[in-house]
Design a protein around this motif. Structure first.
Motif, PDB file in Angstrom:
ATOM      1  N   GLU A 179       8.726  -7.495  -3.837  1.00  0.00           N
ATOM      2  CA  GLU A 179       7.811  -7.389  -3.056  1.00  0.00           C
ATOM      3  C   GLU A 179       8.039  -8.695  -2.079  1.00  0.00           C
ATOM      4  O   GLU A 179       8.819  -9.684  -2.286  1.00  0.00           O
ATOM      5  N   CYS A 180       7.670  -8.551  -0.669  1.00  0.00           N
ATOM      6  CA  CYS A 180       8.125  -9.625   0.322  1.00  0.00           C
ATOM      7  C   CYS A 180       6.784 -10.041   1.122  1.00  0.00           C
ATOM      8  O   CYS A 180       5.959  -9.053   1.464  1.00  0.00           O
ATOM      9  N   VAL A 181       6.941 -11.263   1.485  1.00  0.00           N
ATOM     10  CA  VAL A 181       5.625 -11.680   2.184  1.00  0.00           C
ATOM     11  C   VAL A 181       5.770 -11.954   3.759  1.00  0.00           C
ATOM     12  O   VAL A 181       6.550 -12.585   4.308  1.00  0.00           O
ATOM     13  N   SER A 182       4.682 -11.605   4.597  1.00  0.00           N
ATOM     14  CA  SER A 182       4.756 -11.610   5.861  1.00  0.00           C
ATOM     15  C   SER A 182       3.163 -12.279   6.173  1.00  0.00           C
ATOM     16  O   SER A 182       2.282 -11.961   5.286  1.00  0.00           O
ATOM     17  N   GLN A 200      10.203   0.765   5.835  1.00  0.00           N
ATOM     18  CA  GLN A 200      11.643   0.687   5.402  1.00  0.00           C
ATOM     19  C   GLN A 200      11.882  -0.943   4.893  1.00  0.00           C
ATOM     20  O   GLN A 200      11.228  -1.641   5.945  1.00  0.00           O
ATOM     21  N   PRO A 201      12.746  -1.164   3.940  1.00  0.00           N
ATOM     22  CA  PRO A 201      12.926  -2.325   3.341  1.00  0.00           C
ATOM     23  C   PRO A 201      13.430  -3.280   4.926  1.00  0.00           C
ATOM     24  O   PRO A 201      13.267  -4.674   4.980  1.00  0.00           O
ATOM     25  N   ALA A 202      14.274  -2.703   5.810  1.00  0.00           N
ATOM     26  CA  ALA A 202      14.759  -3.607   6.811  1.00  0.00           C
ATOM     27  C   ALA A 202      13.783  -4.414   7.678  1.00  0.00           C
ATOM     28  O   ALA A 202      13.742  -5.356   8.049  1.00  0.00           O
ATOM     29  N   PHE A 203      12.687  -3.405   7.990  1.00  0.00           N
ATOM     30  CA  PHE A 203      11.676  -3.865   8.800  1.00  0.00           C
ATOM     31  C   PHE A 203      10.786  -4.908   7.851  1.00  0.00           C
ATOM     32  O   PHE A 203      10.020  -5.900   8.301  1.00  0.00           O
ATOM     33  N   ALA A 204      10.364  -4.683   6.595  1.00  0.00           N
ATOM     34  CA  ALA A 204       9.883  -5.373   5.944  1.00  0.00           C
ATOM     35  C   ALA A 204      10.042  -6.813   5.588  1.00  0.00           C
ATOM     36  O   ALA A 204       9.570  -7.839   6.013  1.00  0.00           O
ATOM     37  N   THR A 219       7.183  -5.645  14.851  1.00  0.00           N
ATOM     38  CA  THR A 219       6.365  -4.647  14.843  1.00  0.00           C
ATOM     39  C   THR A 219       6.279  -3.768  13.939  1.00  0.00           C
ATOM     40  O   THR A 219       7.346  -3.195  13.662  1.00  0.00           O
ATOM     41  N   ILE A 220       5.186  -3.588  13.019  1.00  0.00           N
ATOM     42  CA  ILE A 220       5.038  -2.671  12.014  1.00  0.00           C
ATOM     43  C   ILE A 220       4.023  -1.801  12.248  1.00  0.00           C
ATOM     44  O   ILE A 220       2.665  -2.549  12.295  1.00  0.00           O
ATOM     45  N   ARG A 224       1.851  -6.907  14.626  1.00  0.00           N
ATOM     46  CA  ARG A 224       3.059  -7.989  14.912  1.00  0.00           C
ATOM     47  C   ARG A 224       2.925  -8.926  13.461  1.00  0.00           C
ATOM     48  O   ARG A 224       1.922  -9.638  13.221  1.00  0.00           O
ATOM     49  N   TYR A 225       4.118  -8.840  12.915  1.00  0.00           N
ATOM     50  CA  TYR A 225       4.199  -9.772  11.630  1.00  0.00           C
ATOM     51  C   TYR A 225       5.148 -10.707  11.627  1.00  0.00           C
ATOM     52  O   TYR A 225       6.136 -10.538  12.491  1.00  0.00           O
ATOM     53  N   MET A 226       4.986 -11.981  11.221  1.00  0.00           N
ATOM     54  CA  MET A 226       5.762 -13.194  11.188  1.00  0.00           C
ATOM     55  C   MET A 226       6.290 -13.936  10.002  1.00  0.00           C
ATOM     56  O   MET A 226       5.786 -13.360   9.036  1.00  0.00           O
TER      57      MET A 226
END
Length: 323
Positions: A179-182, A200-204, A219-220, A224-226
């Motif tokens: 899991e990853c957090v944005s 896709q993992p690259a975007f996450a 952008t997903i 927009r995620y940071m």
């Protein structure tokens, strides 16, 4: 008499149905508790030096037979998301350490005047206010998101995502535990990406690493995620309820302003974990590792030294890890 017998039969039938329902409810609850994750690996952020150090620590633990890929949850934030994705995909020690020192941004630029680093005073102050209870997580996310969308980043969104596609070219999720957090730059909400997110993992992972001021929000699906570090450099509280948690926190000790402001947040997260019954083991940079960093996390040229120091620390820390 016939009416009385009928009433008794109905009562028995209803009682039986109620008991059967209660048994089903209890069984469902018991089944849920059995499926609850037992062991969590939490990997904090801190840029390329932190990525190298964490990779070294993981490699050292692996060398001593500690299988971190077997964790039920692997939660990564920012640089920790990069390392977590690699751990969950069961990279070998050599693959992990090589990847940590590989430049995925493309060829090094020709010697020119380097870009002026962004002024992160605004971000640091908002995180201080979050620590002090003056602002909520959501309001900090909104304010920092507005700033992140206005400030001119050093790296464009397209260029940033391209580097992560080189890191993670496969469209499939690294592993079910990862899991990853944005943080959503629009409304300040927390976003935890996992294998059910259909991204896709690259975007996450890129979104988890998009540090405002340095990188444009990613952008997903129209949002927009940071960087997940806008909430916390570690986000360790997300693992509450686990039986054990291993926390790697490279921001404890370095002198960077962003690193310093993360420590109080981490301390609270560890309290949350312990209060939930979780046995916590934390690994933070020791004196040798801090020397390898050069005292801060800002010098990417010290990544090789940080990796070797992390490996040595991982070798020494293997006995502390219960899983």
């Amino acid at each position: 008499m016939k009416v009385a017998k009928t009433a008794v039969k109905c009562c028995v039938l209803v009682t039986g149905m109620v008991l059967a329902s209660l048994v089903l409810v209890w069984a469902a609850a018991a089944d849920t508790s059995r499926e609850a994750p037992d062991h969590a690996l939490i990997l904090g952020g801190g840029g390329p030096v932190a990525e190298a150090w964490e990779s070294g620590v993981v490699a050292g633990l692996m060398e001593k037979g500690v299988d971190l890929a077997a964790m039920d949850r692997v939660i990564g934030t920012s640089a920790g998301a990069i390392v977590g994705a690699r751990v969950a995909s069961r990279m070998s020690r050599s693959e992990l350490t090589t990847a940590a020192l590989t430049r995925f941004e493309g060829p090094a630029p020709l010697p020119t005047r380097p870009p002026t680093p962004p002024d992160l005073t605004f971000l640091v102050r908002r995180l201080e206010q979050l620590n002090e209870g003056e602002l909520s997580e959501r309001s900090v996310g909104v304010e920092v998101g507005e700033w992140a969308l206005k400030v001119r980043p050093i790296v464009s969104e397209a260029g940033f995502i391209a580097s992560f596609k080189r890191r993670f070219p496969q469209p499939s999720w690294p592993g079910g535990a990862f899991e990853c957090v944005s943080v959503d730059a629009g409304d300040g909400s927390l976003r935890v990406w996992n294998d059910s997110s259909e991204v896709q993992p690259a975007f996450a992972v890129a979104s988890s690493c998009a540090l405002p001021g340095f990188h444009a929000p990613v952008t997903i699906d129209g949002h927009r995620y940071m960087d997940g570090g806008v909430r916390s450099a570690t986000n360790g509280d997300l693992a509450r309820g686990c039986k054990t948690a291993l926390v790697l926190a490279p921001t404890v000790g370095p002198g960077d302003a962003l690193a310093k402001v993360s420590v109080k947040r981490l301390e609270r997260e560890l309290e949350v974990l312990r209060a939930s019954g979780c046995k916590v083991t934390s690994i933070v940079p020791d004196g040798a590792s801090l020397s390898a960093f050069g005292g801060t996390l800002g010098n990417s040229g010290r990544a090789g030294l940080a990796l070797e120091a992390g490996r040595n620390q991982g070798l020494r820390s293997a006995g502390l890890v219960s899983h």
